[in-house]
Design a protein around this motif. Structure first.
Motif, PDB file in Angstrom:
ATOM      1  N   ARG A  62       2.973  -0.066   0.655  1.00  0.00           N
ATOM      2  CA  ARG A  62       3.984  -0.437  -0.328  1.00  0.00           C
ATOM      3  C   ARG A  62       3.357  -0.501  -1.726  1.00  0.00           C
ATOM      4  O   ARG A  62       3.906   0.022  -2.688  1.00  0.00           O
ATOM      5  N   ASP A  63       2.159  -1.097  -1.799  1.00  0.00           N
ATOM      6  CA  ASP A  63       1.479  -1.185  -3.105  1.00  0.00           C
ATOM      7  C   ASP A  63       1.162   0.199  -3.669  1.00  0.00           C
ATOM      8  O   ASP A  63       1.367   0.460  -4.859  1.00  0.00           O
ATOM      9  N   ASP A  64       0.627   1.079  -2.802  1.00  0.00           N
ATOM     10  CA  ASP A  64       0.300   2.436  -3.266  1.00  0.00           C
ATOM     11  C   ASP A  64       1.559   3.129  -3.793  1.00  0.00           C
ATOM     12  O   ASP A  64       1.568   3.709  -4.876  1.00  0.00           O
ATOM     13  N   TYR A  65       2.625   3.052  -2.993  1.00  0.00           N
ATOM     14  CA  TYR A  65       3.873   3.725  -3.351  1.00  0.00           C
ATOM     15  C   TYR A  65       4.439   3.172  -4.658  1.00  0.00           C
ATOM     16  O   TYR A  65       4.823   3.929  -5.559  1.00  0.00           O
ATOM     17  N   ARG A  66       4.460   1.841  -4.791  1.00  0.00           N
ATOM     18  CA  ARG A  66       5.034   1.233  -6.004  1.00  0.00           C
ATOM     19  C   ARG A  66       4.216   1.620  -7.238  1.00  0.00           C
ATOM     20  O   ARG A  66       4.766   1.790  -8.319  1.00  0.00           O
ATOM     21  N   ALA A  67       2.885   1.771  -7.045  1.00  0.00           N
ATOM     22  CA  ALA A  67       2.011   2.095  -8.191  1.00  0.00           C
ATOM     23  C   ALA A  67       2.349   3.472  -8.768  1.00  0.00           C
ATOM     24  O   ALA A  67       2.082   3.729  -9.935  1.00  0.00           O
ATOM     25  N   TYR A  68       2.938   4.362  -7.965  1.00  0.00           N
ATOM     26  CA  TYR A  68       3.272   5.699  -8.472  1.00  0.00           C
ATOM     27  C   TYR A  68       4.519   5.679  -9.343  1.00  0.00           C
ATOM     28  O   TYR A  68       4.806   6.632 -10.060  1.00  0.00           O
ATOM     29  N   ASP A  69       5.300   4.588  -9.243  1.00  0.00           N
ATOM     30  CA  ASP A  69       6.466   4.409 -10.101  1.00  0.00           C
ATOM     31  C   ASP A  69       7.384   5.632 -10.084  1.00  0.00           C
ATOM     32  O   ASP A  69       7.766   6.156 -11.133  1.00  0.00           O
TER      33      ASP A  69
ATOM     34  N   GLU B  10      11.584   3.910   0.727  1.00  0.00           N
ATOM     35  CA  GLU B  10      12.014   2.507   0.806  1.00  0.00           C
ATOM     36  C   GLU B  10      12.639   2.222   2.167  1.00  0.00           C
ATOM     37  O   GLU B  10      12.414   1.164   2.757  1.00  0.00           O
TER      38      GLU B  10
ATOM     39  N   GLY C 113       1.793  -3.481   3.750  1.00  0.00           N
ATOM     40  CA  GLY C 113       1.601  -3.982   2.387  1.00  0.00           C
ATOM     41  C   GLY C 113       0.801  -3.011   1.523  1.00  0.00           C
ATOM     42  O   GLY C 113       1.144  -2.770   0.361  1.00  0.00           O
ATOM     43  N   LEU C 114      -0.264  -2.437   2.115  1.00  0.00           N
ATOM     44  CA  LEU C 114      -1.090  -1.491   1.356  1.00  0.00           C
ATOM     45  C   LEU C 114      -0.285  -0.258   0.960  1.00  0.00           C
ATOM     46  O   LEU C 114      -0.353   0.220  -0.175  1.00  0.00           O
TER      47      LEU C 114
ATOM     48  N   GLN D 237      -0.686  -5.768   7.290  1.00  0.00           N
ATOM     49  CA  GLN D 237      -1.497  -5.442   6.110  1.00  0.00           C
ATOM     50  C   GLN D 237      -1.302  -3.986   5.698  1.00  0.00           C
ATOM     51  O   GLN D 237      -1.233  -3.668   4.511  1.00  0.00           O
TER      52      GLN D 237
END
Lengths: 331, 135
Positions: free
Chosen positions: A167-174, A181, A164-165, A161
């Motif tokens: 990864r989501d935070d990182y992807r949200a920063y674009d 990665e 996943g959290l 988990q």
């Protein structure tokens, strides 16, 4: 400094639960964002003053974030830690609606140092330094040994988990970061899965959250990120290079070796899984890097347009070199 | 064409003034904030001096790795995607060197005194930024 109404409410509260208390003085704010404040003050009593700390969310503010355990849980955890012999400030009072001070709690102030550079360099701590890594191991074993049946309600989080959290935070920063990665990929490939032992995890056990005196660790603070999970997470987090403050050959907070910490942990009844500790050190390094990116985003979007936030944003590259040193060492 | 002095020269003059003339007169929290501000100006000065060359090197390296051209952002995004999917990893020729070179170039701007960075400069010969400022 402190508004009169706040000081009056604080004095009223203290008189209601502290025997003999006549009032408060030297009320000063130590730190605080919009939703979480820390205040230092003295409780006046004829038979001896008490130095105290208030941690609170002012009236009207809810929980800090989805990850926060909540101030009531923090107070309960500090009480349990204190009772279990984990160095901890004594909790004096948990705020209720009658106090009119918001949510939070009051605790006894513990004297000592939290500034890492002083702990790592000052003569005052020279005798304590060689013992601290082992002591940190023993404290973590005590903390992880607290009976789970006694714990307040806390979220449980697994390594899977947490990946996943992040990864989501990182992807949200674009903002593409090949090194992050690489770390996410490594974590997914080395995910140890659910731990055999699930225990209380402090979640932010490192310099800044430990009060240290010439005699060693005096208090573990800031249980805001406490949760249930793999106890090896705390052992990995305290080894993240970002809290070694230049002493990079002493992984445990710049103080000592992993082996010393492990020895202290096992002597106090804990069991070390070194592969899991390494996994959590990589995770912790990436987590701090992504938190730095979050600072940058809040600097750009939020009301707190501070230089400190902006400059912390530029520290994410420090975690990239540390991740490469962990995952792709040269030569 | 804009007139002189250049931005890096102006910023350095301001940073030096704050460091040498103002910092000694300030204490407490304001002194801490002033130090952060001076550090930010120093970072910008390093970035202005170093980024042209390091971005060009990163761009060339990404083009070689990915086999086509694009903006620096898009090429980085593509490399990140390929690492995420597993199409590219540390065993792919050139990837490890590329990640090290670009990361060292970032540290040369962001935090040249960071202990891990200094250790890598002492330890390794290959792929170092050639124009690391001494400060």
């Amino acid at each position: 400094m402190a508004a009169t109404a706040f000081v009056e409410a604080l004095a009223r509260s203290v008189r209601s639960w502290c025997a003999g208390a006549t009032g408060v003085r030297d009320v000063a704010q130590l730190s605080g964002g919009a939703s979480q404040e820390t205040w230092s003050f003295v409780i006046e009593r004829p038979d001896g003053d008490v130095a105290a700390i208030l941690r609170r969310s002012p009236p009207g503010y809810g929980s800090v974030s989805g990850r926060a355990a909540g101030l009531d849980a923090e107070a309960e955890l500090m009480r349990l830690a204190y009772d279990a012999g984990v160095p901890s400030p004594r909790v004096l009072h948990v705020l209720t609606e009658r106090d009119g001070l918001g949510d939070g709690f009051l605790m006894q102030k513990v004297d000592g140092e939290t500034i890492p550079r002083k702990i790592l360099r000052d003569e005052l701590f020279a005798a304590a330094r060689p013992k601290l890594a082992r002591q940190i191991g023993a404290i973590l074993a005590g903390l992880h040994g607290i009976d789970s049946a006694a714990l307040p309600s806390l979220r449980t989080i697994s390594s899977t988990q947490e990946i996943g959290l992040l990864r989501d935070d990182y992807r949200a920063y674009d903002w593409p970061r090949p090194v992050f990665e690489l770390a996410l990929r490594w974590l997914a490939d080395h995910d140890p899965g659910v731990s055999k032992q699930i225990s209380l995890v402090h979640g932010d056990f490192r310099h800044g959250n430990l009060i240290i005196g010439p005699d060693g660790v005096r208090a573990v603070l800031d249980w805001e990120l406490a949760h249930l999970g793999d106890p090896m997470e705390d052992l990995g987090w305290v080894c993240v290079n970002s809290w070694r403050f230049g002493e990079i050959d002493r992984p445990v907070g710049g103080l000592g070796s992993r082996e010393e910490m492990f020895a202290g942990y096992e002597a106090a009844g804990g069991h070390v899984d070194q592969a899991r500790v390494k996994f959590w050190e990589v995770m912790g390094t990436l987590r701090w890097g992504i938190m730095c990116c979050g600072m940058m985003q809040r600097f750009r979007q939020g009301p707190d347009h501070s230089m400190e936030r902006a400059m912390i944003g530029r520290r994410s590259s420090e975690t990239e070199i540390d991740l490469l040193r962990l995952l792709a060492p040269r030569g | 064409m804009q007139d002189e002095p250049r931005p890096d020269e102006l910023i350095k003059a301001v940073a030096d003034f704050l460091r040498d003339q103002i910092a000694p007169q300030i204490s407490g929290h304001a002194a801490f904030k002033l130090r952060v501000g001076i550090n930010a100006l120093d970072l910008v000065t390093r970035q202005l001096a170093l980024t042209g060359e390091s971005d060009a090197a990163e761009h060339a390296s990404l083009k070689a790795l990915l086999g086509h051209d694009g903006s620096l952002f898009n090429l980085n995004a593509e490399l990140a995607d390929r690492i995420a999917s597993g199409a590219v990893d540390l065993s792919t020729p050139g990837v490890k060197d590329h990640l090290w070179r670009t990361t060292l170039a970032k540290l040369a701007v962001d935090q040249p005194n960071y202990a891990s960075y200094r250790r890598e400069l002492e330890g390794g010969e290959q792929g170092l930024p050639t124009n690391t400022p001494s400060s």
